[in-house]
Design an enzyme around this catalytic site. Structure first.
Site, PDB file in Angstrom:
ATOM      1  N   ASN A 110      42.873  35.168  40.929  1.00 20.79           N
ATOM      2  CA  ASN A 110      43.414  36.380  41.553  1.00 20.79           C
ATOM      3  C   ASN A 110      42.344  37.327  42.078  1.00 20.79           C
ATOM      4  O   ASN A 110      42.671  38.378  42.616  1.00 20.79           O
ATOM      5  CB  ASN A 110      44.311  37.129  40.554  1.00 20.79           C
ATOM      6  CG  ASN A 110      43.550  37.633  39.331  1.00 20.79           C
ATOM      7  OD1 ASN A 110      42.359  37.388  39.180  1.00 20.79           O
ATOM      8  ND2 ASN A 110      44.244  38.323  38.452  1.00 20.79           N
ATOM      9  N   LYS A 111      41.076  36.951  41.938  1.00 22.60           N
ATOM     10  CA  LYS A 111      40.000  37.876  42.334  1.00 22.60           C
ATOM     11  C   LYS A 111      39.747  37.823  43.838  1.00 22.60           C
ATOM     12  O   LYS A 111      40.266  36.971  44.553  1.00 22.60           O
ATOM     13  CB  LYS A 111      38.721  37.541  41.559  1.00 22.60           C
ATOM     14  CG  LYS A 111      38.859  37.786  40.054  1.00 22.60           C
ATOM     15  CD  LYS A 111      39.217  39.228  39.729  1.00 22.60           C
ATOM     16  CE  LYS A 111      39.176  39.534  38.242  1.00 22.60           C
ATOM     17  NZ  LYS A 111      40.238  38.875  37.473  1.00 22.60           N
ATOM     18  N   ILE A 112      38.871  38.717  44.298  1.00 23.75           N
ATOM     19  CA  ILE A 112      38.673  38.879  45.736  1.00 23.75           C
ATOM     20  C   ILE A 112      38.058  37.627  46.354  1.00 23.75           C
ATOM     21  O   ILE A 112      38.335  37.279  47.496  1.00 23.75           O
ATOM     22  CB  ILE A 112      37.848  40.149  46.018  1.00 23.75           C
ATOM     23  CG1 ILE A 112      38.032  40.614  47.456  1.00 23.75           C
ATOM     24  CG2 ILE A 112      36.385  39.970  45.646  1.00 23.75           C
ATOM     25  CD1 ILE A 112      37.664  42.056  47.689  1.00 23.75           C
ATOM     26  N   ASN A 168      38.132  34.332  38.877  1.00 24.18           N
ATOM     27  CA  ASN A 168      39.474  33.875  38.537  1.00 24.18           C
ATOM     28  C   ASN A 168      40.330  33.789  39.805  1.00 24.18           C
ATOM     29  O   ASN A 168      40.004  34.400  40.826  1.00 24.18           O
ATOM     30  CB  ASN A 168      40.093  34.848  37.523  1.00 24.18           C
ATOM     31  CG  ASN A 168      41.355  34.317  36.900  1.00 24.18           C
ATOM     32  OD1 ASN A 168      41.506  33.115  36.701  1.00 24.18           O
ATOM     33  ND2 ASN A 168      42.286  35.207  36.590  1.00 24.18           N
TER      34      ASN A 168
END
Length: 375
Positions: free
Chosen positions: A188-190, A186
């Site tokens: 917002n993930k790393i 997604n």
């Protein structure tokens, strides 16, 4: 005033070349050589034998539960301190979630509570079909005792490592210990593919069956033949190209977020009533999100008051996940414990942690929080 986001996408500069290669190949629909390469490379990075690129981490959990044999009326154990998507697929299948509280070392599922629950269920002859073990905020749960319990009772272990790519548990990647593991890409993930997920397993037959289900469960005949329900869950070739570029920067992103966490500790830990999520002794925490705990009485303001004040300064923060046993959509679900997760929810605040966060922006955040304490 420049707005500072919690965890925005961070492009490496490599994405353009990978996308151009995908466009030049003509493969812009779902599937294609970028998807196949992304699956291979991702499996190698996390140490899994097989990987399946999907449209989301939620889709990966759904397929993993299906392949664990979960159906209407079954029970599935889920960590309570997590995002709702960890448990929504349980409801898709007509099953019932049972929520287990956290322990304070990692904030993840408490193995002792799970052991007690399974012992009682075994006596009643009513064991759950699966355990969905979440690895929260970039930190692995204590996997081995939970893995041992699942083996003892013959229960499928599904690891939700959506937030934990790049973390470790005793030198290995979480998500690779159970029957299946899931990851999220997604925004917002790393690392991100804008939207997407990965299902991994050492069981080649499980991944092969999941691959079939994810492509509308089409049978291998010239016409369209279906003998089981399928889903449109595969990742597109273009998004996989982005993922391949992002994957090459994973270690850099982990290092950046850990440095950001350390600057928060140095800049805020002397304030009264302020603590941070600990790093468990069994592995590396990626610090995907830096989470600060605030004692309202000692600090002088609640986490929600801090959040609202920072929002006025153009700084996005977020409360810790509201435990699933408190969510209206799961009303009536059984829970085991809950006090630890509720305490973390009351006191927790997630701070901006994106790997592109500049030192100047972080100084602005730290100063704003210090001013609130002084006020």
């Amino acid at each position: 005033m420049k707005r500072i986001y919690l965890s925005p996408p961070h492009l490496s500069g490599l994405e353009r070349a990978f996308l151009q290669d995908a466009l030049d190949s003509g493969w812009i629909a779902p599937l294609g050589p970028q998807v196949e390469a992304f699956e291979r490379e991702f499996a190698e990075v996390v140490g899994a034998r097989h990987a399946l690129a999907l449209s989301s981490g939620t889709a990966a959990i759904h397929l993993a539960l299906i392949l664990a044999g979960v159906g209407p009326g079954d029970e599935v154990v889920v960590s309570t301190l997590t995002f709702a998507a960890s448990a929504f697929p349980v409801l898709y299948l007509g099953a019932r979630p049972v929520f287990i509280d956290s322990e304070r070392t990692s904030w993840n599922m408490d193995p002792a509570l799970l052991a007690d629950f399974l012992k009682k269920r075994a006596k009643r002859g009513r064991l759950p079909k699966a355990v969905v073990l979440v690895h929260l905020y970039g930190q692995s749960a204590d996997i081995e005792p939970i893995q041992a319990l699942c083996k003892e009772y013959g229960i499928a272990l599904i690891e939700d490592a959506a937030e934990a790519l790049g973390s470790t548990y005793k030198g290995k990647s979480p998500g690779t210990f159970g029957n299946a593991g899931i990851f999220s890409f997604n925004g917002n993930k790393i690392i991100t593919t804008s939207g997407g997920g990965m299902l991994v397993s050492d069981d080649g037959q499980l991944i092969a069956h999941a691959r079939k289900l994810a492509t509308q469960a089409r049978e291998p005949v010239p016409w369209y033949e279906h003998i089981e329900v399928g889903y449109n869950y595969r990742m597109s070739n273009l998004l996989a190209a982005v993922g391949r570029a992002q994957l090459r920067t994973l270690e850099e992103r982990v290092g950046a977020r850990r440095r950001i966490f350390q600057r928060y500790v140095e800049g805020l830990s002397d304030l009264p009533g302020v603590r941070f999520q600990p790093e468990a002794p069994w592995g590396r925490h990626t610090r995907w999100l830096t989470v600060m705990l605030v004692d309202r009485e000692a600090f002088g303001r609640s986490p929600e008051a801090i959040r609202q004040a920072l929002e006025k300064e153009g700084i996005e923060t977020r409360p810790v996940w509201k435990p699933l046993h408190l969510q209206p959509v799961f009303q009536g679900a059984e829970r085991v414990g809950g006090e630890v997760a509720e305490d973390l929810f009351r006191k927790g605040l997630c701070l901006p942690s994106g790997s592109s966060l500049t030192p100047e922006d972080q100084d602005r955040i730290i100063e704003a929080i210090r001013n609130l304490a002084a006020g």
